[in-house]
Motif scaffolding. Structure first.
Motif: not given
Length: 192
Positions: A21-23, A36-42, A59-66, A98-100
């Motif tokens: 979401t932040t990306l 990211v920490a603020q958005a994840a509330q951690t 990289l982990a984010t792109l893998h997760f979203q995929n 596309l945006p990310a």
């Protein structure tokens, strides 16, 4: 009422969803561990324990979203129908990423991480089977083609759609998808 503390996979998924979401909202340059920490509330420490660098987190984010938005292939009964279905699904998916993707590309991610786009693709997709391979196997089984085509021919529909996507920075019209399949891919694949 106190909130239960998230741990393990639940916390990691929350961080990666927040990173995605932040990306999308802020772009590569403004994606920070703090944001990211603020958005994840951690806390930031929860992120730093898992990913040492911003590039690792991306990289982990792109893998997760995929993995969350995994493509499925339809069994339409024909090679043409299967390829059209796959490309249409990919085209819809490009609208989401596309945006990310361009946030990452235009922010010199590849220069900073020393990775090539092919290496990022391999990391994001992992070792799962290529969907076109299943489509080609079905076409062989139905007798629509008689021998296995070379890898470049099998990957041609992906390459054509990626080219349209990269050149136009927008999803491709369905007319163009049909034209790519009918006037480029099907005439080539039918010789096999």
């Amino acid at each position: 009422m106190s909130q239960t503390r998230r741990r393990g996979t639940e916390l990691e998924n929350a961080i990666l969803a927040a990173s995605w979401t932040t990306l999308l909202e802020s772009g590569y340059q403004d994606l920070t561990f703090e944001a990211v920490a603020q958005a994840a509330q951690t806390g930031k420490a929860a992120i730093y324990r898992r990913w040492k660098t911003k590039e690792d987190l991306i990289l982990a984010t792109l893998h997760f979203q995929n993995e969350r938005d995994r493509l499925l292939i339809a069994e339409t009964g024909s090679l043409r129908g299967d390829v059209l279905s796959l490309l249409r699904n990919m085209n819809r998916r490009y609208t989401k990423i596309l945006p990310a993707l361009f946030s990452v590309l235009l922010a010199s991610y590849f220069n900073q991480s020393q990775l090539t786009p092919a290496q990022v693709r391999e990391y994001v997709l992992g070792d799962r089977p290529v969907l076109m391979d299943a489509i080609i196997e079905r076409a062989l089984g139905r007798g629509e083609i008689h021998r296995l085509p070379p890898r470049r021919v099998i990957e041609l529909p992906y390459a054509l759609l990626r080219h349209e996507f990269l050149m136009n920075l927008a999803p491709t019209s369905d007319d163009v998808v049909v034209e790519m399949v009918d006037t480029i891919f099907m005439p080539i694949i039918s010789s096999y």
